[in-house]
Design a protein around this motif. Structure first.
Motif, PDB file in Angstrom:
ATOM      1  N   LYS A 245       0.734  -1.114   0.010  1.00 14.76           N
ATOM      2  CA  LYS A 245       0.079  -0.185  -0.094  1.00 14.76           C
ATOM      3  C   LYS A 245       0.885   1.381   0.210  1.00 14.76           C
ATOM      4  CE  LYS A 245      -3.885  -2.084   2.804  1.00 14.76           C
ATOM      5  NZ  LYS A 245      -3.589  -2.781   3.767  1.00 14.76           N
ATOM      6  N   LEU A 246       0.583   2.446  -0.648  1.00 19.65           N
ATOM      7  CA  LEU A 246       1.047   3.463  -0.627  1.00 19.65           C
ATOM      8  C   LEU A 246      -0.141   4.523  -0.296  1.00 19.65           C
ATOM      9  CD1 LEU A 246       3.368   5.556  -1.507  1.00 19.65           C
ATOM     10  CD2 LEU A 246       2.464   5.327  -3.791  1.00 19.65           C
TER      11      LEU A 246
ATOM     12  N   VAL B 145      -3.065   2.511  -3.856  1.00 18.52           N
ATOM     13  CA  VAL B 145      -2.824   3.807  -3.579  1.00 18.52           C
ATOM     14  C   VAL B 145      -3.997   4.327  -2.632  1.00 18.52           C
ATOM     15  CG1 VAL B 145      -2.464   6.247  -4.146  1.00 18.52           C
ATOM     16  CG2 VAL B 145      -1.409   4.156  -5.438  1.00 18.52           C
TER      17      VAL B 145
ATOM     18  N   PRO C  71       1.804  -0.186   5.250  1.00 19.95           N
ATOM     19  CA  PRO C  71       2.109   0.241   3.886  1.00 19.95           C
ATOM     20  C   PRO C  71       3.578   0.353   3.527  1.00 19.95           C
ATOM     21  CG  PRO C  71       0.653   1.725   5.232  1.00 19.95           C
ATOM     22  CD  PRO C  71       1.133   0.802   6.246  1.00 19.95           C
TER      23      PRO C  71
ATOM     24  N   ALA D  77       4.935   2.737   1.766  1.00 17.22           N
ATOM     25  CA  ALA D  77       5.194   3.978   1.972  1.00 17.22           C
ATOM     26  C   ALA D  77       4.137   5.008   2.161  1.00 17.22           C
ATOM     27  CB  ALA D  77       5.940   4.299   0.515  1.00 17.22           C
TER      28      ALA D  77
ATOM     29  N   THR E  74       3.361   9.270   1.927  1.00 16.24           N
ATOM     30  CA  THR E  74       3.795  10.562   1.756  1.00 16.24           C
ATOM     31  C   THR E  74       3.099  11.547   2.762  1.00 16.24           C
ATOM     32  OG1 THR E  74       1.820  11.073   0.098  1.00 16.24           O
ATOM     33  CG2 THR E  74       3.825  10.189  -0.846  1.00 16.24           C
TER      34      THR E  74
ATOM     35  N   ALA F 140       7.417   1.084   7.035  1.00 16.85           N
ATOM     36  CA  ALA F 140       6.941   2.105   5.868  1.00 16.85           C
ATOM     37  C   ALA F 140       8.073   2.998   5.715  1.00 16.85           C
ATOM     38  CB  ALA F 140       5.727   2.639   6.221  1.00 16.85           C
TER      39      ALA F 140
ATOM     40  N   LEU G 238      10.304   6.520  -5.286  1.00 19.12           N
ATOM     41  CA  LEU G 238       9.857   5.339  -5.151  1.00 19.12           C
ATOM     42  C   LEU G 238      10.942   4.071  -5.636  1.00 19.12           C
ATOM     43  CD1 LEU G 238       6.038   5.447  -5.506  1.00 19.12           C
ATOM     44  CD2 LEU G 238       7.145   5.141  -3.230  1.00 19.12           C
TER      45      LEU G 238
ATOM     46  N   LEU H 237      10.819   0.503  -4.661  1.00 17.11           N
ATOM     47  CA  LEU H 237       9.548   0.450  -4.870  1.00 17.11           C
ATOM     48  C   LEU H 237       8.995   0.737  -6.323  1.00 17.11           C
ATOM     49  CD1 LEU H 237       8.232   1.868  -1.487  1.00 17.11           C
ATOM     50  CD2 LEU H 237       8.150  -0.554  -2.269  1.00 17.11           C
TER      51      LEU H 237
END
Lengths: 232, 232
Positions: free
Chosen positions: A4-5, A36, A67, A69, A71, A114, A202, A207
């Motif tokens: 998951k992002l 996402v 997740p 990553a 942001t 993450a 990423l 990723l």
């Protein structure tokens, strides 16, 4: 299970699934490989973001479903001028730094594996922000730049990746109109600029779309003479 | 926790987060209220879809995290002509019906509270599908129409909502070029047509953007004179 992002931020994150938006572009790129998840909150600054982390992230996943990553994209509201019409969104620079540290610590505790990616606020086209009767802009490019630099400094301090949106956008010809739709939010071009910046980070984190495995066979991997070999 | 909307289908679902795509539009509409989860598999027909359900849905959620709704959008590949270049994707009409019943049963068992929304395949612009050296189209609008009607009939039999994409698209002026980019996949307009159809069904199901609660306060709900009233 797909990685998951998570996209956490203010209106520029909330609007990231509009036509041509940077969030939708990420979801499209990773269509077969990652999910996402959108957590954008229009108008929010880091002071409010710190308070709502638990509620915002509820149900996204426990330790085992960390997740890949997250942001963290705040600062455009923090940088509102304190004496103008959006003054109640303003957060002093030192508190902004401290709030970013708190948000980073929250994610690193909740999801230790993450990657936390900071995104610095974008530049401001002041002319497009002027409203009447005040005849004043509620944000300036100079103030946005100070918050962007603070975001980058905190990222360096925490050894976490960061995108210098403020500088990157200003490298684009005619950036005030080509990358910003209202002096603050992104045009399709602005969205693409940020999208590619996120993709580059990423890739650095391992990723990349190329490296992540697909959950199921691609069509071109199916033997036309015997599809059952693939699907049993 | 936010409700989830799962999009399960073939390439028209896989591509639904491209610029202006119907999936991205749903994610944008529900940006503060629901998560849209993409499970599109280019080239897949219902025969293959039945086989991969467990893998495709892995990690989306257990009983307690049942999605609010799942769209099931297959048929464009099943309807490939059996004696043309995509013949290995063809599925006989009766098997297509049976596979749709199986997919519906799978979701109703896995997530009893989830609404299962069928989306019938789109019309075909045969001229745009002709390839050389065969000089033949691998799909016809007539065949697509038969599969669309079968999809609608199975939906009626199962009392599950359905979108008649095949008919709705053909109501649009100059539909062959205005709604389809290559005789099969959607232009931005085609994407918007389907988006609004899905939104209408969601409204019927009580899953309108208006009715769903937001997880956190909207910016306009914050008292500018005392934001701490909202955020503590």
């Amino acid at each position: 299970m797909r990685p998951k992002l998570v996209l956490f931020g203010d209106s520029i994150t909330e609007a990231s699934f509009s036509d041509g938006g940077w969030g939708a572009s990420l979801a499209h790129l990773f269509a077969r490989k990652a999910d996402v998840i959108l957590r954008g909150y229009s108008g929010y600054n880091t002071r409010w973001a710190v308070k709502i982390l638990d509620k915002a992230m509820a149900g996204i996943g426990g330790d085992a479903e960390s997740p890949a990553a997250v942001t963290v994209f705040f600062g455009a509201n923090d940088a509102s001028l304190p004496d103008q019409r959006c003054g109640f969104q303003h957060v002093p620079l030192e508190e902004y730094r401290e709030n970013l540290r708190s948000i980073h610590a929250y994610f690193k505790k909740k999801w230790p594996s993450a990657a936390v990616i900071f995104i610095a606020p974008p530049p401001i086209d002041e002319e497009a922000r002027i409203k009447y009767p005040s005849g004043q802009a509620e944000r300036t490019n100079e103030a946005a730049g100070k918050f962007a630099k603070a975001c980058i400094a905190v990222a360096k301090e925490l050894s976490t990746p960061v995108i210098d949106t403020w500088s990157k956008m200003q490298e684009i010809p005619n950036w005030r109109k080509s990358t910003l739709s209202d002096g603050l939010h992104f045009t399709t071009l602005g969205n693409k600029v940020l999208f590619y910046q996120v993709v580059n980070i990423l890739i650095d984190l391992g990723l990349s779309e190329e490296k992540l495995p697909a959950d199921l066979p691609y069509f071109y991997e199916v033997d036309p003479n015997d599809p059952s070999k693939t699907f049993g």
